[in-house]
Motif scaffolding. Structure first.
Motif, PDB file in Angstrom:
ATOM      1  N   VAL A   1       0.834  -1.206   0.000  1.00 12.39           N
ATOM      2  CA  VAL A   1       0.000   0.000   0.000  1.00 12.39           C
ATOM      3  C   VAL A   1       0.869   1.256   0.000  1.00 12.39           C
ATOM      4  O   VAL A   1       0.608   2.221  -0.739  1.00 12.39           O
ATOM      5  N   SER A   2       1.915   1.258   0.829  1.00  9.27           N
ATOM      6  CA  SER A   2       2.802   2.427   0.897  1.00  9.27           C
ATOM      7  C   SER A   2       3.519   2.638  -0.419  1.00  9.27           C
ATOM      8  O   SER A   2       3.657   3.777  -0.900  1.00  9.27           O
ATOM      9  N   LEU A   3       3.990   1.559  -1.006  1.00  7.03           N
ATOM     10  CA  LEU A   3       4.684   1.655  -2.284  1.00  7.03           C
ATOM     11  C   LEU A   3       3.751   2.173  -3.368  1.00  7.03           C
ATOM     12  O   LEU A   3       4.125   3.060  -4.168  1.00  7.03           O
ATOM     13  N   LEU A   4       2.533   1.651  -3.406  1.00  8.97           N
ATOM     14  CA  LEU A   4       1.555   2.113  -4.382  1.00  8.97           C
ATOM     15  C   LEU A   4       1.314   3.613  -4.244  1.00  8.97           C
ATOM     16  O   LEU A   4       1.272   4.347  -5.241  1.00  8.97           O
ATOM     17  N   ALA A   5       1.156   4.077  -3.010  1.00  2.00           N
ATOM     18  CA  ALA A   5       0.892   5.496  -2.772  1.00  2.00           C
ATOM     19  C   ALA A   5       2.045   6.375  -3.235  1.00  2.00           C
ATOM     20  O   ALA A   5       1.828   7.481  -3.746  1.00  2.00           O
ATOM     21  N   LEU A   6       3.257   5.891  -3.063  1.00  2.00           N
ATOM     22  CA  LEU A   6       4.430   6.733  -3.313  1.00  2.00           C
ATOM     23  C   LEU A   6       4.899   6.736  -4.764  1.00  2.00           C
ATOM     24  O   LEU A   6       5.505   7.716  -5.219  1.00  2.00           O
ATOM     25  N   VAL A   7       4.642   5.666  -5.511  1.00  2.00           N
ATOM     26  CA  VAL A   7       5.114   5.640  -6.903  1.00  2.00           C
ATOM     27  C   VAL A   7       4.065   6.153  -7.879  1.00  2.00           C
ATOM     28  O   VAL A   7       4.387   6.440  -9.047  1.00  2.00           O
ATOM     29  N   ALA A   8       2.818   6.310  -7.437  1.00  2.00           N
ATOM     30  CA  ALA A   8       1.739   6.704  -8.339  1.00  2.00           C
ATOM     31  C   ALA A   8       2.040   8.043  -9.012  1.00  2.00           C
ATOM     32  O   ALA A   8       2.313   9.043  -8.343  1.00  2.00           O
ATOM     33  N   GLY A   9       2.014   8.046 -10.319  1.00  2.00           N
ATOM     34  CA  GLY A   9       2.196   9.280 -11.073  1.00  2.00           C
ATOM     35  C   GLY A   9       3.602   9.824 -11.092  1.00  2.00           C
ATOM     36  O   GLY A   9       3.813  10.981 -11.455  1.00  2.00           O
ATOM     37  N   THR A  10       4.584   9.014 -10.708  1.00  2.00           N
ATOM     38  CA  THR A  10       5.975   9.469 -10.686  1.00  2.00           C
ATOM     39  C   THR A  10       6.722   8.893 -11.890  1.00  2.00           C
ATOM     40  O   THR A  10       6.168   8.141 -12.698  1.00  2.00           O
ATOM     41  N   SER A  11       7.994   9.212 -11.958  1.00  2.00           N
ATOM     42  CA  SER A  11       8.827   8.692 -13.042  1.00  2.00           C
ATOM     43  C   SER A  11       9.409   7.317 -12.718  1.00  2.00           C
ATOM     44  O   SER A  11      10.197   6.778 -13.495  1.00  2.00           O
ATOM     45  N   SER A  12       9.025   6.753 -11.589  1.00  2.00           N
ATOM     46  CA  SER A  12       9.539   5.440 -11.209  1.00  2.00           C
ATOM     47  C   SER A  12       9.151   4.390 -12.235  1.00  2.00           C
ATOM     48  O   SER A  12       8.032   4.383 -12.773  1.00  2.00           O
ATOM     49  N   ARG A  13      10.066   3.456 -12.471  1.00  2.00           N
ATOM     50  CA  ARG A  13       9.766   2.353 -13.378  1.00  2.00           C
ATOM     51  C   ARG A  13       8.613   1.505 -12.854  1.00  2.00           C
ATOM     52  O   ARG A  13       7.927   0.830 -13.635  1.00  2.00           O
ATOM     53  N   LEU A  14       8.386   1.544 -11.549  1.00  2.00           N
ATOM     54  CA  LEU A  14       7.313   0.752 -10.968  1.00  2.00           C
ATOM     55  C   LEU A  14       5.927   1.304 -11.288  1.00  2.00           C
ATOM     56  O   LEU A  14       4.921   0.606 -11.124  1.00  2.00           O
ATOM     57  N   ASP A  15       5.862   2.552 -11.736  1.00  2.00           N
ATOM     58  CA  ASP A  15       4.559   3.143 -12.037  1.00  2.00           C
ATOM     59  C   ASP A  15       4.027   2.702 -13.397  1.00  2.00           C
ATOM     60  O   ASP A  15       2.835   2.847 -13.664  1.00  2.00           O
ATOM     61  N   ALA A  16       4.879   2.196 -14.238  1.00  2.00           N
ATOM     62  CA  ALA A  16       4.461   1.751 -15.570  1.00  2.00           C
ATOM     63  C   ALA A  16       4.518   0.221 -15.633  1.00  2.00           C
ATOM     64  O   ALA A  16       5.367  -0.398 -14.985  1.00  2.00           O
ATOM     65  N   PRO A  17       3.631  -0.383 -16.405  1.00  2.00           N
ATOM     66  CA  PRO A  17       2.604   0.219 -17.260  1.00  2.00           C
ATOM     67  C   PRO A  17       1.219   0.257 -16.623  1.00  2.00           C
ATOM     68  O   PRO A  17       0.265   0.683 -17.264  1.00  2.00           O
TER      69      PRO A  17
END
Length: 309
Positions: A166-182
């Motif tokens: 949950v914390s990771l989802l909140a923090l990477v959302a809409g960022t340039s992190s590779r985890l936000d895509a796709p």
């Protein structure tokens, strides 16, 4: 980390006794001050209905995954806040049934609750679990009209490995992190996060079995992957407000994890509160979490107030 019920009961007796001895003993860091919406102003004891076992994943997903939706019986057509809940279990087991008592309490207080499942390691390696939650978060928005959800007031809540996700989802959302895509995007974030017993920095442990099977290797073998899988690595100045709770005697997810996470959030100017559950370990913090739930409900009432409040 995993939550296992072990027998005989005698093995649990010291932990249970410590929980009784220290019941109600908490330390609240950054406790709110001033005029706050008292708990009695929130809805209480609402009736609710549960829609169980709704598949939220697309038809071509590697494994069909389900969620239970708790819909409070509120009057009128006003939009309601929501909470996406994610269970713990060391990324390898347990089920969303662990979160059912919490879901019921939050639904009685007027929250639409979406209690989700996710794929397990070692069959599915990280970031499969995060991708599942990203899909689930989009799914909530897709059904916001049906469930009368205010998409600006959706929170995330998790414990242990669920708190990590949950914390990771909140923090990477809409960022340039590779985890936000796709599968992510800015609309997969949260307005607030409740995170208990959080594995915030995977690099602070030796690479034990759970991490090796989640990450497909040790930290020495995959240092960049371990960093990127750690919520603390993704803290930024626009993070949502966080409410953390953690057992002071936690020897599965050591208290250092909560301290490190809080310091990182504060260093970037974010609002964070931390409730220490004194004298409690990882499992007893979850089993005897009532005071943390109450504080979390107050936190969400402050951070996600109704539009006309």
């Amino acid at each position: 980390m995993p939550i296992r019920v072990m027998k005989p009961l005698g093995r649990w007796l010291p932990a249970v006794l410590s929980c009784v001895l220290f019941a109600g003993c908490t330390t609240y860091v950054n406790a709110p001050k001033g005029d706050l919406p008292p708990a009695w102003q929130q809805p209480r004891d609402l009736d609710y209905r549960v829609v169980k076992n709704r598949t939220y994943t697309p038809s071509d997903w590697p494994q069909p995954l389900q969620a239970d939706i708790y819909l409070p019986e509120t009057a009128g057509e006003a939009l309601r806040p929501a909470v996406m809940m994610v269970h713990g279990g060391g990324w390898e087991g347990r089920s969303r049934d662990d979160m059912t008592p919490i879901a019921k309490r939050f639904a009685r207080r007027g929250y639409v609750v979406v209690n989700v499942s996710y794929r397990f390691a070692p069959e599915y390696r990280f970031p499969a679990q995060l991708n599942d939650l990203q899909v689930a978060r989009h799914w909530i928005d897709d059904h916001a009209g049906e469930w009368r959800v205010d998409t600006q007031r959706i929170a995330g809540l998790g414990y242990s490995s669920g708190a990590h996700l949950v914390s990771l989802l909140a923090l990477v959302a809409g960022t340039s992190s590779r985890l936000d895509a796709p599968y992510g995007g800015s609309d997969t974030g949260f307005a607030a996060v409740v995170s208990g017993g959080t594995p915030a920095d995977l690099r602070l442990w030796d690479s034990g079995r759970l991490l090796i099977q989640l990450m497909n290797g040790t930290e020495a073998e995959r240092p960049t992957a371990y960093a990127e899988a750690s919520p603390v690595f993704h803290v930024h100045p626009d993070a949502p407000p966080f409410f953390l709770f953690h057992g002071s005697w936690d020897d599965l997810v050591p208290p250092e994890q909560a301290e490190t996470f809080m310091q990182a959030l504060e260093a970037d100017g974010n609002h964070v509160e931390l409730l220490w559950m004194n004298g409690r370990g990882h499992i007893t913090t979850f089993l005897f979490r009532g005071s943390a739930e109450s504080a979390a409900l107050d936190f969400l009432a402050r951070e996600m107030p109704a539009p006309n409040a």
